[in-house]
Design an enzyme around this catalytic site. Structure first.
Site, mmCIF file in Angstrom:
data_model
loop_
_atom_site.group_PDB
_atom_site.id
_atom_site.type_symbol
_atom_site.label_atom_id
_atom_site.label_comp_id
_atom_site.label_asym_id
_atom_site.label_seq_id
_atom_site.Cartn_x
_atom_site.Cartn_y
_atom_site.Cartn_z
ATOM 1 N N LYS A 60 43.542 -79.736 59.332
ATOM 2 C CA LYS A 60 43.784 -80.637 57.913
ATOM 3 C C LYS A 60 43.286 -79.898 56.822
ATOM 4 O O LYS A 60 42.037 -79.331 56.771
ATOM 5 C CB LYS A 60 43.162 -82.114 57.941
ATOM 6 N N SER A 118 43.780 -92.941 58.597
ATOM 7 C CA SER A 118 44.341 -91.734 58.500
ATOM 8 C C SER A 118 44.507 -90.868 59.547
ATOM 9 O O SER A 118 45.290 -90.040 59.487
ATOM 10 C CB SER A 118 43.915 -90.983 56.948
ATOM 11 N N SER A 157 46.817 -90.407 55.879
ATOM 12 C CA SER A 157 46.807 -89.135 55.054
ATOM 13 C C SER A 157 46.990 -87.707 56.086
ATOM 14 O O SER A 157 47.336 -86.764 55.575
ATOM 15 C CB SER A 157 45.577 -89.045 54.219
HETATM 16 N N1 GLN Z 1 45.668 -95.150 53.382
HETATM 17 C C1 GLN Z 1 44.098 -95.343 53.157
HETATM 18 C C2 GLN Z 1 43.926 -94.945 51.679
HETATM 19 O O1 GLN Z 1 44.969 -94.561 51.196
HETATM 20 C C3 GLN Z 1 43.354 -94.527 54.192
HETATM 21 C C4 GLN Z 1 43.284 -92.973 54.088
HETATM 22 C C5 GLN Z 1 42.337 -92.433 54.975
HETATM 23 O O2 GLN Z 1 41.861 -92.894 55.899
HETATM 24 N N2 GLN Z 1 42.018 -91.115 54.310
HETATM 25 O O3 GLN Z 1 43.014 -94.754 51.198
#
Ligand code: GLN
Length: 489
Positions: free
Chosen positions: A76, A175, A151
């Site tokens: 990532k 995410s 994400s």
């Molecule tokens: N969808 C969640 C957010 O927007 C979690 C994102 C994540 O785990 N990085 O914060």
């Protein structure tokens, strides 16, 4: 080759059935062929990847192979990678070539893995659909009109389409697990503190945790063996004895491999909120677990309904502080024209950050400001404690908590982009786990309308080995995780 597990790839490389250069080239060719449709990668660098593969082949020839020597892995783009562009999905880091390696990157390099590319992601990991990336949305390999989740959506799409054998992700509120569910992968968020956050660009430091995204629990165990370990450069890294996370997987299964395992089913995960198709698949998977010898117990996590609200105070608060460092002075994007220092800051940040990141900085700054701190931030911290206490009580009655990972299968691109609250509710089953710092894994449990669904297994602190084993036993008797999307020959 692209169907082989990490263990099988290791054997093929050791037996010289294939070289790392050949294997790496195979994946680079697949990326060149298929990534234009998916947009899963932000940076691919043939020359560097092949140089790493050649070094791996030399290591293999000398008989000095490490656990992942010669195996291509995608990372990532949140992990600082020396000499590679490291954008975190943002324009503000669009020109940032990292001068150092994150701990996770260094550990994979030390294990001999080949870096096959840096994957697309929501900007600063804020999102559940990969639509907030400055580098454009990622498409779901199962249906290109749908999101891959976020994400870590680039990592998930890359592994699902077999553009990499495995990948890393990070999970602040879901995410890793949610994109795993939406792309038919196995993804694990370890206990907070198990994997070093050094060099992992911070979103919400008390919640962020890196973990593996792969095609099976067995592959995840091998990846976690490489990722986990104490790091004095991360003050929240935990100094614990090293574990072999694969150690329970090779025990012969027997008739009832999970006899004695108590699976907790929280009322709050089985009420309204989940789509009926996903719920049917989750219930079928639970029935399969009973066949494997597990018993189920009804439990309650009464503060669950507060978790999204608490998270969207705590995560933005921490983000507003973490993102203060992106000011155009020392590195990253700088606005081309400005009057004075303040103007430099504000123009750089106005131009460099996208809308969702700005929304979070505003919310975070607001909830931390004098007069609002007690009403919002402090309350949210209290809820966080209640949530952790709920889990502590539940784990007196059961060993693993099971439910859906995501309330729906992959949704359409654009479907939730205009409504942040709808988007935030994508993580309704995953967020409480981060607030409590617990480990959890998502595994494929079937398809609805041609799209995959995920089953979430949550464990008590430091029970990664057991969680991986519980996931693995299901994968030994089911074939959902082996299904792959069409169109990626
Ligand atoms: N969808 C969640 C957010 O927007 C979690 C994102 C994540 O785990 N990085 O914060």
């Amino acid at each position: 080759m692209i169907e082989r597990s990490l263990q099988a790839l290791r054997q093929a490389l050791a037996a010289r059935e294939i070289s790392s250069v050949e294997l790496t080239q195979l994946y680079l060719d697949r990326i060149a062929r298929h990534d234009p449709q998916l947009n899963a990668f932000i940076t691919v660098d043939q020359t560097r990847s092949l140089a790493q593969a050649r070094a791996a082949d030399e290591q293999l020839a000398r008989g000095e192979a490490g656990p992942l020597t010669g195996i291509p892995i995608a990372h990532k783009d949140i992990f600082c990678t020396r000499g590679w562009l490291t954008t975190c999905g943002s324009k503000i880091l669009g020109n940032f070539v990292s001068p150092y390696d994150a701990a996770v990157i260094a550990r994979f390099a030390a294990a001999g893995a080949v870096l096959i590319g840096k994957t697309n992601m929501d900007e600063f990991a804020m999102g559940s659909s990969n639509e907030t990336s400055f580098y454009g949305p990622v498409k779901n390999p199962w249906d290109a009109s749908c999101v891959p989740g976020g994400s870590s959506g680039g990592s998930a799409a890359a592994v699902a389409a077999r553009l990499a054998p495995a990948a890393t992700g990070t999970d602040t509120g879901g995410s890793i697990r949610q994109p795993a569910a939406l792309c038919n992968l196995t993804g694990m968020k370890p206990t907070y503190g198990v994997v070093s956050r050094y060099g992992m660009i911070a979103f919400a430091s008390s919640l962020d945790q890196a973990g593996p995204l792969a095609r099976s629990a067995a592959d995840c165990a091998l990846l976690l063996n490489t990722m986990a370990g104490f790091d004095e450069r991360d003050s929240t890294s935990l100094d614990r004895p090293l574990e072999d996370y694969s150690r329970e997987l090779n025990v012969p299964p027997g008739d009832k491999p999970l006899a004695g395992l108590r699976i907790g089913l929280p009322d709050e995960f089985f009420g309204e909120g989940c789509s009926p198709e996903v719920m049917r698949l989750v219930e079928a998977a639970i029935a399969d677990y009973r066949q494997l010898g597990a018993e189920t117990v009804a439990i309650s996590l009464p503060s669950t309904h507060l978790s999204v609200a608490a998270y969207y105070v705590i995560a933005p608060a921490e983000a507003s502080s973490n993102l203060a460092r992106f000011d155009g002075v020392r590195y990253g994007y700088r606005a081309p024209q400005y009057q004075d220092l303040n103007d430099l800051y504000s123009k750089t940040r106005a131009q460099g950050f996208g809308a969702e990141v700005k929304r979070r900085i505003l919310i975070g700054t607001y909830v931390l400001s004098h007069g609002y701190y007690d009403a919002y931030y402090l309350q949210a911290q209290r809820i966080r404690r209640l949530i952790a206490d709920d889990f502590a009580k539940a784990f007196r009655q059961c060993d693993v908590i099971v439910g859906p990972t995501s309330p729906s299968t992959a949704f359409k691109l654009g479907e939730k982009a205009a409504d942040p609250v709808q988007m935030y509710l994508s993580d309704i089953y995953t967020i409480a786990v981060n607030l409590a710092g617990l480990p959890a894994i998502s595994i494929p449990c079937g398809f609805a309308g041609g799209l995959p669904a995920g089953l979430q297994l949550i464990g008590d602190y430091f029970t990664e080995t057991r969680l991986l084993n519980v996931a693995h036993r299901y994968q030994q008797t089911s074939s959902w995780h082996l299904q792959q999307p069409g169109g990626f020959a």
